[in-house]
Design an enzyme around this catalytic site. Structure first.
Site, mmCIF file in Angstrom:
data_model
loop_
_atom_site.group_PDB
_atom_site.id
_atom_site.type_symbol
_atom_site.label_atom_id
_atom_site.label_comp_id
_atom_site.label_asym_id
_atom_site.label_seq_id
_atom_site.Cartn_x
_atom_site.Cartn_y
_atom_site.Cartn_z
ATOM 1 N N HIS A 99 102.522 98.173 42.536
ATOM 2 C CA HIS A 99 104.179 98.585 42.545
ATOM 3 C C HIS A 99 104.436 99.191 43.987
ATOM 4 O O HIS A 99 103.639 99.381 44.634
ATOM 5 C CB HIS A 99 104.353 99.436 41.292
ATOM 6 C CG HIS A 99 103.978 100.754 41.466
ATOM 7 N ND1 HIS A 99 103.801 101.845 42.209
ATOM 8 C CD2 HIS A 99 102.623 101.216 40.691
ATOM 9 C CE1 HIS A 99 103.213 102.622 41.966
ATOM 10 N NE2 HIS A 99 102.445 102.561 40.963
HETATM 11 P P1 TYD Z 1 101.743 104.176 37.194
HETATM 12 O O1 TYD Z 1 102.396 105.078 38.267
HETATM 13 O O2 TYD Z 1 102.266 102.733 36.781
HETATM 14 O O3 TYD Z 1 100.178 104.108 37.154
HETATM 15 P P2 TYD Z 1 99.320 103.498 38.600
HETATM 16 O O4 TYD Z 1 100.047 102.968 39.326
HETATM 17 O O5 TYD Z 1 98.305 104.301 38.929
HETATM 18 O O6 TYD Z 1 98.749 102.104 37.888
HETATM 19 O O7 TYD Z 1 101.718 105.282 35.830
HETATM 20 C C1 TYD Z 1 101.087 105.134 34.836
HETATM 21 C C2 TYD Z 1 101.926 105.914 33.631
HETATM 22 O O8 TYD Z 1 101.677 107.000 33.691
HETATM 23 C C3 TYD Z 1 103.413 105.114 33.633
HETATM 24 O O9 TYD Z 1 103.572 104.902 32.022
HETATM 25 C C4 TYD Z 1 103.992 106.611 33.891
HETATM 26 C C5 TYD Z 1 102.979 107.515 33.811
HETATM 27 N N1 TYD Z 1 103.002 108.477 34.853
HETATM 28 C C6 TYD Z 1 103.801 109.776 34.599
HETATM 29 O O10 TYD Z 1 104.200 109.837 33.434
HETATM 30 N N2 TYD Z 1 103.885 110.887 35.791
HETATM 31 C C7 TYD Z 1 103.330 110.350 36.686
HETATM 32 O O11 TYD Z 1 103.336 111.407 37.677
HETATM 33 C C8 TYD Z 1 102.834 109.330 36.935
HETATM 34 C C9 TYD Z 1 102.264 108.947 38.438
HETATM 35 C C10 TYD Z 1 102.735 108.143 36.072
#
Ligand code: TYD
Length: 148
Positions: free
Chosen positions: A61
């Site tokens: 992303h």
């Molecule tokens: P995401 O940023 O999509 O993870 P990655 O990019 O590492 O695969 O986040 C995964 C899930 O965690 C999403 O449902 C949102 C949640 N999240 C939070 O609640 N707080 C945070 O600070 C982060 C980074 C993610």
């Protein structure tokens, strides 16, 4: 409120390798990070990825406004960076170095070694509306905004 990023065709404007202080000590080394000193933002949030199974990937992303510093505080992983014009992969494997993402950039993290920990210092609290999770939408935003 922060402005949206000004974009550039060069990844060098979006991403920077930051070398942090490293206090070498026979008792064990120490590295520290201060917001607005080693990185250009106040640290509003810290999160970390760990216990990543072999072969799994994270990220996939971009963010409209969020700035982040990514550090491999243990082990190693690869970070694929893409600003819509240029792609680059950087291996993170030094606890005293971080990848600073200053601008709109698509990132994917993979090749996590066993026991690795990815520490992320972020400029804003979690906000789903700041994410761009669709790659085609990202390219459109990155390249169209660059022409403004
Ligand atoms: P995401 O940023 O999509 O993870 P990655 O990019 O590492 O695969 O986040 C995964 C899930 O965690 C999403 O449902 C949102 C949640 N999240 C939070 O609640 N707080 C945070 O600070 C982060 C980074 C993610």
């Amino acid at each position: 409120m922060q402005e949206k990023f000004k974009l550039s065709k060069s990844l060098d404007d979006a991403v920077e390798l930051v070398t942090l202080p490293k206090l070498t000590d026979p008792r064990g080394n120490l590295t520290f990070v201060e917001g607005k000193r080693h990185i250009p933002f106040d640290i509003e949030r810290v999160y970390y990825l760990y216990d990543v199974p072999s072969g799994e990937a994270r990220g996939g992303h971009a963010h409209h406004k969020l700035q982040q510093l990514i550090i491999a505080v243990a082990g190693s992983f690869d970070v694929l960076l893409d600003n819509g014009y240029e792609k680059r992969t950087i291996t993170c494997n030094r606890p005293f170095q971080g990848i600073l993402m200053k601008s709109l950039v698509w990132r994917e993290l993979n090749n996590f070694s066993s026991g690795s920990v990815c520490l992320v210092l972020a400029s804003m609290a979690y906000q789903e509306s700041d994410y761009i999770r669709d790659y085609n939408e990202f390219v459109s935003v990155a390249t169209n905004e660059g022409k403004r």
